[in-house]
Design an enzyme around this catalytic site. Structure first.
Site, PDB file in Angstrom:
ATOM      1  N   LYS A 232       0.804  -0.978  -0.188  1.00  0.00           N
ATOM      2  CA  LYS A 232       0.085   0.007  -0.033  1.00  0.00           C
ATOM      3  C   LYS A 232       0.894   1.341  -0.107  1.00  0.00           C
ATOM      4  O   LYS A 232       1.873   1.180   0.280  1.00  0.00           O
ATOM      5  CB  LYS A 232      -1.094  -0.051   1.278  1.00  0.00           C
ATOM      6  CG  LYS A 232      -0.138   0.147   2.439  1.00  0.00           C
ATOM      7  CD  LYS A 232      -1.012  -0.062   3.828  1.00  0.00           C
ATOM      8  CE  LYS A 232      -0.241  -0.050   5.115  1.00  0.00           C
ATOM      9  NZ  LYS A 232      -1.040  -0.432   6.117  1.00  0.00           N
TER      10      LYS A 232
ATOM     11  N   ARG B 137     -11.355   1.237  13.942  1.00  0.00           N
ATOM     12  CA  ARG B 137     -11.149   1.692  12.609  1.00  0.00           C
ATOM     13  C   ARG B 137     -12.005   1.091  11.732  1.00  0.00           C
ATOM     14  O   ARG B 137     -13.150   1.323  11.517  1.00  0.00           O
ATOM     15  CB  ARG B 137      -9.533   1.450  12.586  1.00  0.00           C
ATOM     16  CG  ARG B 137      -8.952   2.648  11.933  1.00  0.00           C
ATOM     17  CD  ARG B 137      -7.486   2.371  11.965  1.00  0.00           C
ATOM     18  NE  ARG B 137      -6.897   1.171  11.238  1.00  0.00           N
ATOM     19  CZ  ARG B 137      -5.670   1.049  10.610  1.00  0.00           C
ATOM     20  NH1 ARG B 137      -5.001   2.024  10.989  1.00  0.00           N
ATOM     21  NH2 ARG B 137      -5.582  -0.073  10.151  1.00  0.00           N
TER      22      ARG B 137
ATOM     23  N   TYR C 172      17.229  30.474   5.933  1.00  0.00           N
ATOM     24  CA  TYR C 172      16.021  31.216   6.746  1.00  0.00           C
ATOM     25  C   TYR C 172      16.259  31.403   8.008  1.00  0.00           C
ATOM     26  O   TYR C 172      16.762  30.430   9.038  1.00  0.00           O
ATOM     27  CB  TYR C 172      14.896  30.578   6.241  1.00  0.00           C
ATOM     28  CG  TYR C 172      14.323  30.730   4.873  1.00  0.00           C
ATOM     29  CD1 TYR C 172      13.984  31.927   4.413  1.00  0.00           C
ATOM     30  CD2 TYR C 172      13.984  29.624   4.124  1.00  0.00           C
ATOM     31  CE1 TYR C 172      13.613  31.967   3.088  1.00  0.00           C
ATOM     32  CE2 TYR C 172      13.866  29.628   2.826  1.00  0.00           C
ATOM     33  CZ  TYR C 172      13.315  30.990   2.439  1.00  0.00           C
ATOM     34  OH  TYR C 172      13.043  31.158   1.335  1.00  0.00           O
TER      35      TYR C 172
ATOM     36  N   MET D  36      12.370  24.723   1.184  1.00  0.00           N
ATOM     37  CA  MET D  36      11.237  23.892   0.507  1.00  0.00           C
ATOM     38  C   MET D  36      11.871  22.971  -0.459  1.00  0.00           C
ATOM     39  O   MET D  36      11.729  21.732  -0.674  1.00  0.00           O
ATOM     40  CB  MET D  36      10.478  24.754  -0.152  1.00  0.00           C
ATOM     41  CG  MET D  36       9.120  24.064  -0.726  1.00  0.00           C
ATOM     42  SD  MET D  36       7.878  25.013  -1.535  1.00  0.00           S
ATOM     43  CE  MET D  36       7.304  26.313  -0.311  1.00  0.00           C
TER      44      MET D  36
HETATM   45  C1  LIG Z   1      -0.219  -1.396   6.945  1.00  0.00           C
HETATM   46  C2  LIG Z   1      -0.894  -2.739   7.260  1.00  0.00           C
HETATM   47  C3  LIG Z   1      -0.257  -3.806   7.434  1.00  0.00           C
HETATM   48  C4  LIG Z   1       1.375  -3.887   7.150  1.00  0.00           C
HETATM   49  O1  LIG Z   1       1.834  -3.414   8.443  1.00  0.00           O
HETATM   50  P1  LIG Z   1       3.294  -3.612   8.839  1.00  0.00           P
HETATM   51  O2  LIG Z   1       3.552  -2.926  10.314  1.00  0.00           O
HETATM   52  O3  LIG Z   1       4.063  -2.481   7.891  1.00  0.00           O
HETATM   53  O4  LIG Z   1       3.843  -4.626   8.787  1.00  0.00           O
HETATM   54  C5  LIG Z   1      -1.170  -5.091   7.634  1.00  0.00           C
HETATM   55  N1  LIG Z   1      -2.107  -4.871   7.756  1.00  0.00           N
HETATM   56  C6  LIG Z   1      -2.984  -4.048   7.464  1.00  0.00           C
HETATM   57  C7  LIG Z   1      -4.350  -4.024   7.858  1.00  0.00           C
HETATM   58  C8  LIG Z   1      -2.408  -2.759   7.280  1.00  0.00           C
HETATM   59  O5  LIG Z   1      -3.132  -1.779   7.340  1.00  0.00           O
END
Ligand SMILES: *Cc1c(COP(=O)(O)O)cnc(C)c1O
Length: 399
Positions: free
Chosen positions: A42, A156, A297, A348
């Site tokens: 992701k 969540r 800056y 920046m």
């Molecule tokens: C991001 C995520 C993971 C992976 O987590 P890590 O700590 O990076 O291994 C696994 N399961 C879910 C639902 C996540 O959101």
């Protein structure tokens, strides 16, 4: 080109093997015993490039990948199309299976068509999710498999124990949508033997009983991200749950694949992992300044003696945190294998570093912003955050 990242395929695969070995040992075919790996890619693979990482993991035998949303899923689907994951290294003849993509970050009505068309597997938790997927599936004539998320205490995503029966019943009665997996996520997996984890396990187990009572037989159960695999206790518990339900265990490592993890008292992964990503740039200017000159800056840094500075074409717009400024986090970069401290404020698009003690630095010299000698954990410490946020905040040219 202001800055770019480089990815080590070798390290990615080594990290994957370390996680897999820890998750379940190996059977006599060399496969982690019954434990399937879903590689979490992701957020553009935590900044590493989701497509590049997907192809490497597929080549290493990973059959499941976790993406943020349908857009990312569709992009990865197109990239892996036609690239069948190779059989696991010691199992010649094992049928190559299609790559499976789990969409982990919620589901909206307008996503459903793409879920079906791109053959994505969404995480769902409401009756409305089932119904909107049903409409899309029926319209295209293609059934959809989903993973049902249980909210075991993070508040969540997911359905809580009280509501799981209704969703499970709706799934069980659906012609078009089937429940292939049941999952949850831990809030404090990095705390060995925590009360929070115990409570979440207990709720997850109750939800699994409800799901089974509704007649659903999930193929997959999953709960463990990197920390839960590393912590140890959760995996044994998961195997037991899976045995009782006739299901298989899946793990969902993310950050560990990229070479980082949260330090855990009972953990063993950390020394086995090595960072996969190196972030680089080049020097675009060199100058000498006299004692008494101030830099950047606010003039927050004043030279105590004559010094040499290198100018880098990278700043907080690129993800180099402003907290790396001198007098704040006191960050550094690596040039010729040596530390060059940030001088003054990160701005920046520009940052100045001290090269007084490093010979031969000139315009065009290569600079490591994050990599050997300066890790994502270092960057995170300068800014009071975590390696995850640093890695996915890097805006650089991808390989
Ligand atoms: C991001 C995520 C993971 C992976 O987590 P890590 O700590 O990076 O291994 C696994 N399961 C879910 C639902 C996540 O959101």
């Amino acid at each position: 080109m202001q800055s770019w990242i480089e990815i080590s395929e070798k390290r990615l695969v080594e990290n994957l093997r370390a996680v897999q070995a820890l998750a379940g040992g190996e059977d006599d075919l060399g496969r982690p015993e019954g434990v399937e790996t879903l590689g979490v890619i992701k957020a553009n693979a935590y900044g590493h490039d989701a497509v590049k990482v997907a192809l490497i993991l597929a080549g290493a035998g990973v059959r499941w990948l976790g993406v943020s949303d349908v857009q990312e899923g569709a992009r990865v689907r197109r990239a892996v199309q036609g690239v069948a994951p190779v059989e696991h290294r010691l199992t010649p003849g094992m049928a190559a299976q299609e790559m499976r993509l789990l969409v982990m970050g919620g589901l909206e009505a307008e996503d459903c068509r793409q879920v079906v068309e791109e053959d994505l597997t969404p995480v769902i938790w409401t009756v409305a999710h089932v119904e909107m997927l049903e409409r899309a599936a029926e319209a295209t004539g293609k059934p959809v498999r989903v993973h049902l998320e249980i909210d075991s205490g993070m508040c969540r995503q997911g359905v809580d124990v009280a509501g799981v029966g209704e969703v499970a019943r709706r799934l069980e009665g659906s012609r078009w949508v089937s429940c292939e997996g049941v999952m949850s996520h831990l809030a404090a997996a990095e705390v060995a033997g925590s009360e929070q984890t115990r409570r979440q396990q207990e709720r997850f187990a109750r939800a699994l009983q409800v799901v089974a009572a509704e007649g659903i037989r999930p193929v997959w159960l999953h709960l463990a991200a990197s920390s839960a695999v590393d912590e140890g206790g959760t995996m044994a518990w998961m195997r037991e749950q899976a045995r009782n339900l006739g299901a298989r265990v899946m793990i969902r490592p993310g950050v560990a694949l990229y070479g980082y993890c949260v330090p855990i008292a009972s953990g063993v992964l950390r020394p086995q992992l090595r960072p996969v990503l190196t972030w680089k740039t080049r020097v675009i200017g060199v100058r000498e300044i006299d004692a008494g000159e101030s830099v950047g800056y606010g003039g927050t840094f004043t030279a105590a003696s004559r010094m040499r500075l290198a100018l880098l074409p990278v700043g907080y717009a690129d993800g180099l945190r402003r907290a790396a400024s001198s007098g704040v986090g006191n960050g550094w970069v690596m040039i010729q294998g040596r530390r060059a401290a940030v001088v003054g404020r990160v701005s920046m698009n520009l940052t100045t570093v001290d090269i007084t003690a490093i010979e031969g630095v000139e315009v065009g010299s290569e600079v490591v912003l994050l990599g050997p000698g300066v890790t994502a954990d270092d960057h995170a410490r300068w800014d009071g955050t975590i390696s995850y946020e640093i890695l996915c905040g890097i805006r650089a040219k991808r390989p």
